[in-house]
Design a protein around this motif. Sequence first.
Motif, short mmCIF file in Angstrom:
data_model
loop_
_atom_site.label_atom_id
_atom_site.label_comp_id
_atom_site.label_asym_id
_atom_site.label_seq_id
_atom_site.Cartn_x
_atom_site.Cartn_y
_atom_site.Cartn_z
N UNK A 129 4.38 2.93 -5.57
CA UNK A 129 4.19 1.58 -5.04
C UNK A 129 4.62 0.57 -6.10
N UNK A 130 5.37 -0.44 -5.67
CA UNK A 130 5.77 -1.53 -6.56
C UNK A 130 5.26 -2.84 -5.98
N UNK A 131 4.52 -3.57 -6.80
CA UNK A 131 3.97 -4.85 -6.38
C UNK A 131 5.02 -5.95 -6.54
N UNK A 132 4.79 -7.08 -5.90
CA UNK A 132 5.73 -8.20 -6.01
C UNK A 132 5.81 -8.72 -7.44
N UNK A 133 4.76 -8.53 -8.24
CA UNK A 133 4.80 -8.98 -9.64
C UNK A 133 5.41 -7.93 -10.57
N UNK A 134 5.88 -6.80 -10.01
CA UNK A 134 6.55 -5.78 -10.80
C UNK A 134 5.68 -4.63 -11.26
N UNK A 135 4.36 -4.73 -11.13
CA UNK A 135 3.48 -3.62 -11.51
C UNK A 135 3.73 -2.44 -10.58
N UNK A 136 3.54 -1.23 -11.10
CA UNK A 136 3.76 -0.03 -10.30
C UNK A 136 2.58 0.92 -10.41
N UNK A 137 2.44 1.75 -9.37
CA UNK A 137 1.50 2.86 -9.37
C UNK A 137 2.22 4.07 -8.81
N UNK A 138 2.16 5.18 -9.56
CA UNK A 138 2.78 6.43 -9.14
C UNK A 138 1.68 7.44 -8.85
N UNK A 139 1.77 8.09 -7.69
CA UNK A 139 0.82 9.14 -7.33
C UNK A 139 1.65 10.38 -7.01
N UNK A 140 1.54 11.40 -7.86
CA UNK A 140 2.39 12.58 -7.70
C UNK A 140 2.02 13.39 -6.46
N UNK A 141 0.75 13.36 -6.07
CA UNK A 141 0.33 14.08 -4.85
C UNK A 141 -0.54 13.14 -4.02
N UNK A 142 0.14 12.23 -3.34
CA UNK A 142 -0.55 11.23 -2.53
C UNK A 142 -1.08 11.82 -1.22
N UNK A 143 -0.49 12.93 -0.77
CA UNK A 143 -0.93 13.59 0.46
C UNK A 143 -0.40 15.02 0.46
#
Length: 149
Positions: A129-143
């Motif tokens: 996920x990338x936010x509009x302010x550029x921050x990111x979150x990576x989830x290797x096993x989201x589902x």
Amino acid sequence: MSKRILVSSLIGAVNLGGIAAGGLATASAATEPTLENGAARYVAPSNGNAGALTFTVDAGDHSGIRSLKVLAWPASSGLDPTEAELRYVESATCRSTTAEMSHCTYTLRATKEEAAELAEGTWYVSALATAKDGDTTFVSRAATFNVTH
């Protein structure tokens, strides 16, 4: 921090009470995007209809969500995608539900022939996920989901 700013902050906290002070602390904290309620579902092709993998998730950030990249991969492959690798994969379609939250859906259709080539068993979905302010979150096993023929 200058003494003048500190004194002004303390006076404001005293005048507005503990709730205002908590609000100031929360407002200054940086946040990364969140992924909630993620789910993946695979439906095999049948009766001439294409099959599909569908991944849905609620993504949020104080600045809003710019994009959600998604990659589905079989556990048996030994892959373990990284955040850097996910920058170059397909995007989900995200629809804003509030100024901060979006409901994102990724759908991958598969013909009977394509589905027959998929590895049977457990699959994972990785998400970036990338936010509009550029921050990111990576989830290797989201589902997780299962493929059967």
